[in-house]
Design a protein around this motif. Structure first.
Motif, PDB file in Angstrom:
ATOM      1  N   LEU A   6       0.823  -1.210   0.000  1.00  0.00           N
ATOM      2  CA  LEU A   6       0.000   0.000   0.000  1.00  0.00           C
ATOM      3  C   LEU A   6       0.857   1.259   0.000  1.00  0.00           C
ATOM      4  CD1 LEU A   6      -2.776  -1.047   2.530  1.00  0.00           C
ATOM      5  CD2 LEU A   6      -3.058  -0.682   0.073  1.00  0.00           C
ATOM      6  N   GLU A   7       1.954   1.235   0.760  1.00  0.00           N
ATOM      7  CA  GLU A   7       2.846   2.391   0.808  1.00  0.00           C
ATOM      8  C   GLU A   7       3.441   2.665  -0.565  1.00  0.00           C
ATOM      9  OE1 GLU A   7       6.410   3.841   3.742  1.00  0.00           O
ATOM     10  OE2 GLU A   7       6.568   1.826   2.877  1.00  0.00           O
ATOM     11  N   ALA A   8       3.910   1.621  -1.235  1.00  0.00           N
ATOM     12  CA  ALA A   8       4.495   1.797  -2.565  1.00  0.00           C
ATOM     13  C   ALA A   8       3.454   2.304  -3.549  1.00  0.00           C
ATOM     14  CB  ALA A   8       5.093   0.475  -3.048  1.00  0.00           C
ATOM     15  N   PHE A   9       2.241   1.752  -3.465  1.00  0.00           N
ATOM     16  CA  PHE A   9       1.207   2.174  -4.400  1.00  0.00           C
ATOM     17  C   PHE A   9       0.783   3.615  -4.153  1.00  0.00           C
ATOM     18  CE2 PHE A   9      -3.312   2.600  -5.581  1.00  0.00           C
ATOM     19  CZ  PHE A   9      -3.160   2.442  -6.943  1.00  0.00           C
ATOM     20  N   TYR A  10       0.669   4.009  -2.883  1.00  0.00           N
ATOM     21  CA  TYR A  10       0.270   5.396  -2.592  1.00  0.00           C
ATOM     22  C   TYR A  10       1.283   6.377  -3.163  1.00  0.00           C
ATOM     23  CZ  TYR A  10      -0.304   9.815  -0.289  1.00  0.00           C
ATOM     24  OH  TYR A  10      -0.437  11.169  -0.068  1.00  0.00           O
ATOM     25  N   TRP A  11       2.568   6.136  -2.900  1.00  0.00           N
ATOM     26  CA  TRP A  11       3.573   7.096  -3.382  1.00  0.00           C
ATOM     27  C   TRP A  11       3.679   7.081  -4.907  1.00  0.00           C
ATOM     28  CZ3 TRP A  11       4.717  11.017  -0.749  1.00  0.00           C
ATOM     29  CH2 TRP A  11       4.744  10.959   0.645  1.00  0.00           C
ATOM     30  N   LEU A  12       3.482   5.940  -5.509  1.00  0.00           N
ATOM     31  CA  LEU A  12       3.478   5.888  -6.974  1.00  0.00           C
ATOM     32  C   LEU A  12       2.294   6.692  -7.520  1.00  0.00           C
ATOM     33  CD1 LEU A  12       4.645   4.819  -9.628  1.00  0.00           C
ATOM     34  CD2 LEU A  12       3.186   2.796  -9.352  1.00  0.00           C
ATOM     35  N   GLN A  16       3.787   9.395  -9.649  1.00  0.00           N
ATOM     36  CA  GLN A  16       3.494   8.980 -11.022  1.00  0.00           C
ATOM     37  C   GLN A  16       4.755   8.679 -11.831  1.00  0.00           C
ATOM     38  OE1 GLN A  16       0.711  11.627 -12.933  1.00  0.00           O
ATOM     39  NE2 GLN A  16      -0.703  11.600 -11.215  1.00  0.00           N
ATOM     40  N   ASN A  17       5.763   8.160 -11.132  1.00  0.00           N
ATOM     41  CA  ASN A  17       7.012   7.793 -11.790  1.00  0.00           C
ATOM     42  C   ASN A  17       7.671   6.687 -10.974  1.00  0.00           C
ATOM     43  OD1 ASN A  17      10.145   8.104 -11.977  1.00  0.00           O
ATOM     44  ND2 ASN A  17       9.367   9.071 -13.856  1.00  0.00           N
ATOM     45  N   TYR A  18       7.966   5.541 -11.605  1.00  0.00           N
ATOM     46  CA  TYR A  18       8.497   4.397 -10.863  1.00  0.00           C
ATOM     47  C   TYR A  18       9.882   4.686 -10.291  1.00  0.00           C
ATOM     48  CZ  TYR A  18       4.745   1.163 -12.189  1.00  0.00           C
ATOM     49  OH  TYR A  18       3.533   0.530 -12.330  1.00  0.00           O
ATOM     50  N   ARG A  19      10.740   5.309 -11.089  1.00  0.00           N
ATOM     51  CA  ARG A  19      12.111   5.555 -10.620  1.00  0.00           C
ATOM     52  C   ARG A  19      12.110   6.501  -9.424  1.00  0.00           C
ATOM     53  NH1 ARG A  19      15.353   9.597 -11.180  1.00  0.00           N
ATOM     54  NH2 ARG A  19      14.079  10.578 -12.805  1.00  0.00           N
ATOM     55  N   GLN A  20      11.361   7.595  -9.516  1.00  0.00           N
ATOM     56  CA  GLN A  20      11.328   8.561  -8.420  1.00  0.00           C
ATOM     57  C   GLN A  20      10.654   7.978  -7.181  1.00  0.00           C
ATOM     58  OE1 GLN A  20       9.568  12.178  -9.888  1.00  0.00           O
ATOM     59  NE2 GLN A  20      11.084  12.418 -11.511  1.00  0.00           N
ATOM     60  N   LEU A  27      14.148   2.059  -2.469  1.00  0.00           N
ATOM     61  CA  LEU A  27      14.046   0.750  -3.095  1.00  0.00           C
ATOM     62  C   LEU A  27      14.597   0.816  -4.512  1.00  0.00           C
ATOM     63  CD1 LEU A  27      10.363  -0.095  -2.095  1.00  0.00           C
ATOM     64  CD2 LEU A  27      12.436  -0.988  -0.993  1.00  0.00           C
ATOM     65  N   THR A  28      14.676  -0.348  -5.147  1.00  0.00           N
ATOM     66  CA  THR A  28      14.988  -0.382  -6.570  1.00  0.00           C
ATOM     67  C   THR A  28      13.675  -0.267  -7.347  1.00  0.00           C
ATOM     68  OG1 THR A  28      14.791  -2.788  -6.728  1.00  0.00           O
ATOM     69  CG2 THR A  28      16.965  -1.879  -6.145  1.00  0.00           C
ATOM     70  N   GLN A  29      13.788   0.128  -8.605  1.00  0.00           N
ATOM     71  CA  GLN A  29      12.587   0.241  -9.429  1.00  0.00           C
ATOM     72  C   GLN A  29      11.889  -1.117  -9.605  1.00  0.00           C
ATOM     73  OE1 GLN A  29      13.011   2.805 -12.814  1.00  0.00           O
ATOM     74  NE2 GLN A  29      11.388   1.768 -13.972  1.00  0.00           N
ATOM     75  N   PRO A  30      12.620  -2.203  -9.836  1.00  0.00           N
ATOM     76  CA  PRO A  30      11.950  -3.516  -9.926  1.00  0.00           C
ATOM     77  C   PRO A  30      11.206  -3.886  -8.636  1.00  0.00           C
ATOM     78  CG  PRO A  30      14.131  -3.637 -10.896  1.00  0.00           C
ATOM     79  CD  PRO A  30      14.054  -2.301 -10.217  1.00  0.00           C
ATOM     80  N   ALA A  31      11.757  -3.458  -7.481  1.00  0.00           N
ATOM     81  CA  ALA A  31      11.089  -3.776  -6.206  1.00  0.00           C
ATOM     82  C   ALA A  31       9.748  -3.058  -6.102  1.00  0.00           C
ATOM     83  CB  ALA A  31      11.987  -3.398  -5.034  1.00  0.00           C
TER      84      ALA A  31
END
Length: 304
Positions: A6-12, A16-20, A27-31
């Protein structure tokens, strides 16, 4: 489903950018991608529209993002209460007008008389504060809508009126009718805001719209837009008392008055009744004293 997903999804959803997002979370972008994919698998829903030309959430994704924010707020509140061993923390939600009137006096009294309690203030609209209440973030909240709580119950009443720079209405007949006000450039809250409701009849979009409509999403923004001459607006006059007194703005005489804004306590955390009662009693005292010192556009009503 777990909190890290949920934390990763909220910040994404915000960045709106996987790398940032990966940099934000360490984390890494794949993570990050893996956590989002795992969340979608657990929920059985597609949260991101991967066919869109840019980053875009699906309808289900927007709903999950709101719930994710509530989880983050709840975790922050829980950590603050559990980790601070020296003081008890209480979270107080204040509608904008309460926050800029008697709110500072309440903080001062709490520091002086209840130093063992640390008060965290959440200032916002009724809609924003309701979401914090639903997420379990707030211990008590003062808003302009909702059922009033029991003793010590009180209401702070704020007079609402139309305000503009003098040059905006220069040469126009006064007092102004709703039809005349509709012909002015107006500064409004967004239509999704509860604060839009009191003026909805004045700006009925089914009728003609002969002047611009400008929108601000906060009391402070709308006040500044009035000072800059964007147009006229209906809001709590206390917020602009100094501007009106010194002539930078004027209260527009009108033929039909707008109902006042009543702010009262509409939520308490009964599990923390003892600490909440202390805050409520002090809030009643400082609100009463503030209204007595500023009688032009406010009044205090004991008993709710």
């Amino acid at each position: 489903m777990n909190f890290k997903q949920l934390e990763a999804f909220y910040w994404l959803s915000q960045i709106q950018n996987y790398r940032q997002t990966a940099e934000r979370l360490g984390l890494t972008q794949p993570a990050v991608s893996a956590r989002i994919q795992s969340l979608e698998n657990d929920l059985g829903k597609v949260l991101i529209d991967r066919d869109a030309p840019g980053f875009r959430l699906t309808d289900q994704g927007m709903e999950v993002a709101e719930f994710a924010l509530q989880f983050l707020n709840l975790r922050e509140t829980m950590n603050a209460r559990l980790l601070d061993k020296q003081k008890q923390r209480l979270s107080l939600g204040l509608a904008g007008m309460a926050a800029i009137t008697w709110g500072p006096d309440l903080l001062g009294r709490m520091r002086a008389e209840q130093p063992e309690i640390m008060l965290d203030i959440y200032a916002g609209s009724d809609l924003q504060l309701r979401r914090f209440v639903e997420a379990g973030t707030l211990d008590l909240a003062f808003t302009a809508s909702g059922d009033r709580v029991g003793a010590p119950a009180f209401t702070t009443r704020y007079q609402v009126g139309w305000v503009a720079r003098p040059d905006v209405v220069k040469g126009l007949p006064l007092p102004m009718t709703p039809e005349a006000l509709r012909r002015l450039p107006l500064v409004l809250y967004p239509k999704t805001s509860p604060m839009f409701n009191p003026v909805a009849e004045y700006v009925d979009e089914m009728r003609s719209q002969p002047a611009p409509r400008h929108y601000g999403n906060s009391l402070a923004t709308i006040c500044e837009m009035l000072r800059l001459g964007y147009g006229a607006s209906a809001l709590s006059l206390t917020a602009l008392e100094r501007d009106i007194t010194e002539g930078r703005l004027m209260q527009i005489p009108v033929t039909e008055q707008i109902a006042p804004l009543d702010v009262a306590c509409t939520h308490v955390n009964r599990a923390r009744r003892q600490q909440v009662s202390l805050v409520l009693e002090l809030a009643r005292e400082v609100a009463r004293d503030w209204c007595a010192a500023h009688p032009a556009y406010t009044s205090f009503h004991d008993g709710g």
